[in-house]
Each structure stands twice: as C-alpha cells, then as structure tokens.
Motif scaffolding. Structure first.
Motif, PDB file in Angstrom:
ATOM      1  N   THR F   6      25.750 -29.088 -69.973  1.00 13.05           N
ATOM      2  CA  THR F   6      25.667 -28.041 -70.985  1.00 13.05           C
ATOM      3  C   THR F   6      26.259 -28.469 -72.315  1.00 13.05           C
ATOM      4  O   THR F   6      26.247 -27.711 -73.275  1.00 13.05           O
ATOM      5  CB  THR F   6      26.375 -26.767 -70.483  1.00 13.05           C
ATOM      6  OG1 THR F   6      27.716 -27.127 -70.168  1.00 13.05           O
ATOM      7  CG2 THR F   6      25.689 -26.230 -69.246  1.00 13.05           C
ATOM      8  N   GLY F   7      26.750 -29.696 -72.354  1.00  8.75           N
ATOM      9  CA  GLY F   7      27.244 -30.198 -73.626  1.00  8.75           C
ATOM     10  C   GLY F   7      26.110 -30.507 -74.604  1.00  8.75           C
ATOM     11  O   GLY F   7      26.340 -30.635 -75.800  1.00  8.75           O
ATOM     12  N   PHE F   8      24.883 -30.587 -74.098  1.00  3.82           N
ATOM     13  CA  PHE F   8      23.762 -30.889 -74.985  1.00  3.82           C
ATOM     14  C   PHE F   8      23.298 -29.630 -75.709  1.00  3.82           C
ATOM     15  O   PHE F   8      23.063 -28.597 -75.081  1.00  3.82           O
ATOM     16  CB  PHE F   8      22.591 -31.487 -74.204  1.00  3.82           C
ATOM     17  CG  PHE F   8      22.897 -32.833 -73.638  1.00  3.82           C
ATOM     18  CD1 PHE F   8      23.279 -33.882 -74.461  1.00  3.82           C
ATOM     19  CD2 PHE F   8      22.824 -33.077 -72.278  1.00  3.82           C
ATOM     20  CE1 PHE F   8      23.579 -35.137 -73.950  1.00  3.82           C
ATOM     21  CE2 PHE F   8      23.128 -34.328 -71.753  1.00  3.82           C
ATOM     22  CZ  PHE F   8      23.509 -35.351 -72.587  1.00  3.82           C
ATOM     23  N   PRO F   9      23.151 -29.714 -77.018  1.00  3.60           N
ATOM     24  CA  PRO F   9      22.718 -28.544 -77.802  1.00  3.60           C
ATOM     25  C   PRO F   9      21.452 -27.890 -77.246  1.00  3.60           C
ATOM     26  O   PRO F   9      21.358 -26.664 -77.196  1.00  3.60           O
ATOM     27  CB  PRO F   9      22.452 -29.141 -79.192  1.00  3.60           C
ATOM     28  CG  PRO F   9      23.361 -30.312 -79.276  1.00  3.60           C
ATOM     29  CD  PRO F   9      23.446 -30.872 -77.882  1.00  3.60           C
ATOM     30  N   SER F  10      20.494 -28.685 -76.812  1.00  2.00           N
ATOM     31  CA  SER F  10      19.225 -28.108 -76.356  1.00  2.00           C
ATOM     32  C   SER F  10      19.415 -27.278 -75.076  1.00  2.00           C
ATOM     33  O   SER F  10      18.802 -26.225 -74.920  1.00  2.00           O
ATOM     34  CB  SER F  10      18.182 -29.208 -76.127  1.00  2.00           C
ATOM     35  OG  SER F  10      18.598 -30.095 -75.119  1.00  2.00           O
ATOM     36  N   VAL F  11      20.273 -27.735 -74.191  1.00  2.00           N
ATOM     37  CA  VAL F  11      20.534 -27.002 -72.945  1.00  2.00           C
ATOM     38  C   VAL F  11      21.346 -25.741 -73.251  1.00  2.00           C
ATOM     39  O   VAL F  11      21.068 -24.656 -72.758  1.00  2.00           O
ATOM     40  CB  VAL F  11      21.276 -27.897 -71.916  1.00  2.00           C
ATOM     41  CG1 VAL F  11      21.652 -27.107 -70.672  1.00  2.00           C
ATOM     42  CG2 VAL F  11      20.434 -29.115 -71.557  1.00  2.00           C
ATOM     43  N   ARG F  12      22.352 -25.909 -74.107  1.00  2.00           N
ATOM     44  CA  ARG F  12      23.249 -24.805 -74.466  1.00  2.00           C
ATOM     45  C   ARG F  12      22.486 -23.706 -75.189  1.00  2.00           C
ATOM     46  O   ARG F  12      22.713 -22.519 -74.978  1.00  2.00           O
ATOM     47  CB  ARG F  12      24.360 -25.350 -75.365  1.00  2.00           C
ATOM     48  CG  ARG F  12      25.740 -24.808 -75.010  1.00  2.00           C
ATOM     49  CD  ARG F  12      26.815 -25.627 -75.654  1.00  2.00           C
ATOM     50  NE  ARG F  12      26.424 -25.957 -77.015  1.00  2.00           N
ATOM     51  CZ  ARG F  12      26.792 -27.080 -77.629  1.00  2.00           C
ATOM     52  NH1 ARG F  12      27.552 -27.962 -77.027  1.00  2.00           N
ATOM     53  NH2 ARG F  12      26.400 -27.311 -78.853  1.00  2.00           N
ATOM     54  N   GLN F  13      21.574 -24.107 -76.061  1.00  2.18           N
ATOM     55  CA  GLN F  13      20.801 -23.119 -76.808  1.00  2.18           C
ATOM     56  C   GLN F  13      19.935 -22.279 -75.860  1.00  2.18           C
ATOM     57  O   GLN F  13      19.862 -21.055 -75.996  1.00  2.18           O
ATOM     58  CB  GLN F  13      19.924 -23.823 -77.839  1.00  2.18           C
ATOM     59  CG  GLN F  13      19.254 -22.877 -78.811  1.00  2.18           C
ATOM     60  CD  GLN F  13      18.389 -23.627 -79.817  1.00  2.18           C
ATOM     61  OE1 GLN F  13      17.464 -24.335 -79.462  1.00  2.18           O
ATOM     62  NE2 GLN F  13      18.707 -23.462 -81.085  1.00  2.18           N
ATOM     63  N   LEU F  14      19.321 -22.933 -74.890  1.00  8.23           N
ATOM     64  CA  LEU F  14      18.512 -22.196 -73.914  1.00  8.23           C
ATOM     65  C   LEU F  14      19.395 -21.278 -73.065  1.00  8.23           C
ATOM     66  O   LEU F  14      18.994 -20.173 -72.707  1.00  8.23           O
ATOM     67  CB  LEU F  14      17.717 -23.173 -73.033  1.00  8.23           C
ATOM     68  CG  LEU F  14      16.545 -23.885 -73.731  1.00  8.23           C
ATOM     69  CD1 LEU F  14      15.952 -24.975 -72.851  1.00  8.23           C
ATOM     70  CD2 LEU F  14      15.450 -22.883 -74.125  1.00  8.23           C
ATOM     71  N   GLN F  15      20.604 -21.721 -72.774  1.00 10.58           N
ATOM     72  CA  GLN F  15      21.544 -20.863 -72.032  1.00 10.58           C
ATOM     73  C   GLN F  15      21.904 -19.626 -72.843  1.00 10.58           C
ATOM     74  O   GLN F  15      21.960 -18.516 -72.324  1.00 10.58           O
ATOM     75  CB  GLN F  15      22.827 -21.633 -71.707  1.00 10.58           C
ATOM     76  CG  GLN F  15      22.652 -22.639 -70.585  1.00 10.58           C
ATOM     77  CD  GLN F  15      23.970 -23.291 -70.229  1.00 10.58           C
ATOM     78  OE1 GLN F  15      24.758 -23.630 -71.096  1.00 10.58           O
ATOM     79  NE2 GLN F  15      24.196 -23.491 -68.931  1.00 10.58           N
ATOM     80  N   GLN F  16      22.163 -19.860 -74.120  1.00  7.98           N
ATOM     81  CA  GLN F  16      22.529 -18.751 -75.005  1.00  7.98           C
ATOM     82  C   GLN F  16      21.370 -17.756 -75.081  1.00  7.98           C
ATOM     83  O   GLN F  16      21.555 -16.547 -74.997  1.00  7.98           O
ATOM     84  CB  GLN F  16      22.879 -19.292 -76.399  1.00  7.98           C
ATOM     85  CG  GLN F  16      23.425 -18.237 -77.354  1.00  7.98           C
ATOM     86  CD  GLN F  16      24.666 -17.553 -76.813  1.00  7.98           C
ATOM     87  OE1 GLN F  16      25.601 -18.209 -76.377  1.00  7.98           O
ATOM     88  NE2 GLN F  16      24.667 -16.206 -76.794  1.00  7.98           N
ATOM     89  N   TRP F  17      20.176 -18.279 -75.231  1.00 12.06           N
ATOM     90  CA  TRP F  17      18.994 -17.429 -75.333  1.00 12.06           C
ATOM     91  C   TRP F  17      18.735 -16.679 -74.019  1.00 12.06           C
ATOM     92  O   TRP F  17      18.195 -15.575 -74.034  1.00 12.06           O
ATOM     93  CB  TRP F  17      17.772 -18.266 -75.722  1.00 12.06           C
ATOM     94  CG  TRP F  17      17.785 -18.718 -77.155  1.00 12.06           C
ATOM     95  CD1 TRP F  17      18.622 -18.269 -78.147  1.00 12.06           C
ATOM     96  CD2 TRP F  17      16.934 -19.688 -77.775  1.00 12.06           C
ATOM     97  NE1 TRP F  17      18.333 -18.920 -79.332  1.00 12.06           N
ATOM     98  CE2 TRP F  17      17.297 -19.785 -79.136  1.00 12.06           C
ATOM     99  CE3 TRP F  17      15.896 -20.500 -77.321  1.00 12.06           C
ATOM    100  CZ2 TRP F  17      16.672 -20.646 -80.035  1.00 12.06           C
ATOM    101  CZ3 TRP F  17      15.263 -21.353 -78.221  1.00 12.06           C
ATOM    102  CH2 TRP F  17      15.644 -21.420 -79.560  1.00 12.06           C
ATOM    103  N   THR F  18      19.110 -17.286 -72.899  1.00 10.38           N
ATOM    104  CA  THR F  18      18.976 -16.609 -71.609  1.00 10.38           C
ATOM    105  C   THR F  18      19.905 -15.381 -71.598  1.00 10.38           C
ATOM    106  O   THR F  18      19.493 -14.275 -71.223  1.00 10.38           O
ATOM    107  CB  THR F  18      19.338 -17.562 -70.446  1.00 10.38           C
ATOM    108  OG1 THR F  18      18.549 -18.740 -70.560  1.00 10.38           O
ATOM    109  CG2 THR F  18      19.083 -16.910 -69.094  1.00 10.38           C
TER     110      THR F  18
END
Lengths: 72, 72, 72, 72, 72, 72
Positions: F6-18
C-alpha cells in the motif's frame, strides 16, 4: 505459488462459485464472451462447463473481466 | 519450473489428451482458431498436428482458451 | 535463464531448424505473418532472414504460433 | 537485471546500432510502425530519434519486431 | 523493486518531466492516445493531468510508446 | 506480494476511492469501458459495483487506464 493462495478474495470468490455451480460470464482478450459454470481452476486456467455440457478451458492470462450471472 | 508441474489440472489434462491423441481447438490472441491433436507441450509451447499432417507450434503466452473436440 | 535451456523441445527444435536453415512462418500478435530462415535466437528474440535477404528480429513476447514450411 | 545483459545477441545488436546511428523500423502491438535511429535503450524502453528530430520512447513490452533499414 | 530504480534512463526521464511539468503523449495498447503532464509515477502506473484538469491513471503494462510534446 | 504494497500511490489511491465509494471508469484492453464504485481489490483483480447494482470483477492484467468520475 503464492499468487494462487486462497486468501485472495478473487481466488476465494471463484472457489465459492465453483462450489455453488454459479454461472459466470468471462470476457477474454480476443473479445469472446464465454458463459458457463466453473468446474475447476488452477494457477493457469479456469475450466467452465457451458450450457451445452461442453467444457472449455480459459487461460487466466487472457481474461479481461468476469461476473456472476443472475440465476433465473 | 514450478508452474509447469504436472500436479496442475490444466497441465495434466493436456498430458492426458496428448496420450489419447485427442483433437483440440485452441483460440489464440490473434483471433485464429487452431485445431489438431497434441504432439508435445513444454513450458513455452504446445505443438499440434493438424488434420493435414502439418505441425504447428502454439506459444502458451498467446492462448486465450481451448477445448477438446468431440470425436466423430 | 532456466527458461531458455535447450532441454525444452520448443527451444531445441528452433535450434535444429537454425542449423538446417529451415524456412519458418511466424504469426505475431499484430496479425503479421513473417517468413524466413532462422539466423539466431536468444532469450528475447528470434532473428529471421527473409527471402529478400533482409533480416528481421521478432520478439518472443509477440509470437502467437509458428511452423516449418515445406521445402519445395 | 540478467535479462538485459549485453551477452545477448539482441541487446548487443541494438547497442551496435546505437553506436552506428543505424535507422531502424519498429512494429509495436498497436500496429504502429516507428522509424528512427536509436538514442538509448534500457531495461524498459528504446528511445528513437525520428527523422523529424523528435524523440519517441518505445516500451520493450510493446515491440512485436524490428529491423535495420538500408542506408540510402 | 529493482526494475523501478531511478538509475534507468526511462524512469529518470519521466521523473525529470514530472518536475518540469512537461506535457507528454502516451499511446496505449487499446489504441488510445492520452495527453497530459505527469503528476506521479509508481511501479504500476503513470498519473497524468489532462488539459481539462482531470487526472487519468495509465497502467505501465498498457503503454506502447510515449513522447514529450513541444511546448508552444 | 511486494508489488501490492500500500506504499504505492496507485494502490493507495484505489484504497482511498474504495473507502469513499468513488465512481471510477476503467478502460480495459478489449476496448470496453467499465464504470462503477470499487468494492474490493486484491493482487489479481478489482471488483466494481456497477450502477445497476451488479458486480463485475476486472483483472488488473487487462487494465489500460482508469480515472475517477466527477460526482454529480
């Protein structure tokens, strides 16, 4: 084979649907849509039984998306 | 070469079909459908003998799906 | 570079065909069919000499299938 | 980064062509053909200078085949 | 994550362009061309801000080629 | 599973959007555009709830790009 561990929601969901004989629809990169119930899955493939009774083996590498179809 | 272990249903099924000289149909990502009996498989490829007797080597990376054809 | 070991039938067959100056036909994912005799192969590519004498370097990642052409 | 070692003919040939300012033609999976001389390559990409002087960065993952163009 | 090390020219160039708010054009395998300035990149994706101000996240796996656009 | 950290911006952004039930639009390599809010993601897939209420499981390997849709 860590990537195929059943701890992943996507793998677990397909396992559950296999147990439930759930009909799914799979869109593959060739543009074909394949419909059937899941007979087995392994690290390479997903085997579906089509409504005709015929089996078809879909390669994971070629799947774009899938969904459960409503039971009617 | 763990991914090619014969413990996987998909690999084992292709091995069985090779022994049985089963005719299969393979759809590849170019949209071509290739039909023949399996002569050999390895980690990269699947070699089929077409009905013309000619051999064709399909790269696993390019396979979308396959199925056994009914013997007639 | 285990995956390129000559113990694999697919790699060995291409080596044999290189030695034999066998003409092959390669279908790639763009839909193009490339014909020529194999000059060299490595882990990334396959280099063919076309009938015009020109060389073309095909990337393995893009190959869908190939076959030997009958010598005439 | 073993796969990018210069011991591979395909990598070495591109290096030689970079030194020679050789014009090459690259066909990518979108169907586009890109023409230019190689400015640099790394493990991900190949950078060409087009005849317009503009640079274009091609991703290795998208290359189907390439060839040297005859100097005229 | 060796493959994303900034020692690679292709990664470093995108970093430099991010700092410079350089507008780039990215061609992806679906055939779409996406234009914008780079907001961030990580190992999976490249995020661009389009001229409309909207952000778009492009997956590296889908990129065929890209180039800097001339500033006007 | 380093690549899914989850340190990757792309993964984190999708988590936030979830968490935010953000509606996103995903373009996949078949050319289809899929729209919905993210229900879950794992290392293989992204599950969206479409506006019809139906779920669709998109395979990461098939994603070309995605973006958040403006809430209206």
């Amino acid at each position: 084979m860590a990537e195929f561990e059943t701890g992943f929601p996507s793998v677990r969901q397909l396992q559950q649907w296999t147990a439930d004989k759930q009909t799914i629809e799979v869109k593959v990169v060739t543009g074909d849509t394949i419909t059937g119930s899941i007979l087995w899955q392994d690290v390479h493939c997903l085997c579906l039984t089509e409504s005709s009774g015929q089996q078809i083996v879909i390669w994971r590498q070629a799947i774009a998306y899938h969904r459960a179809l409503a039971t009617s």
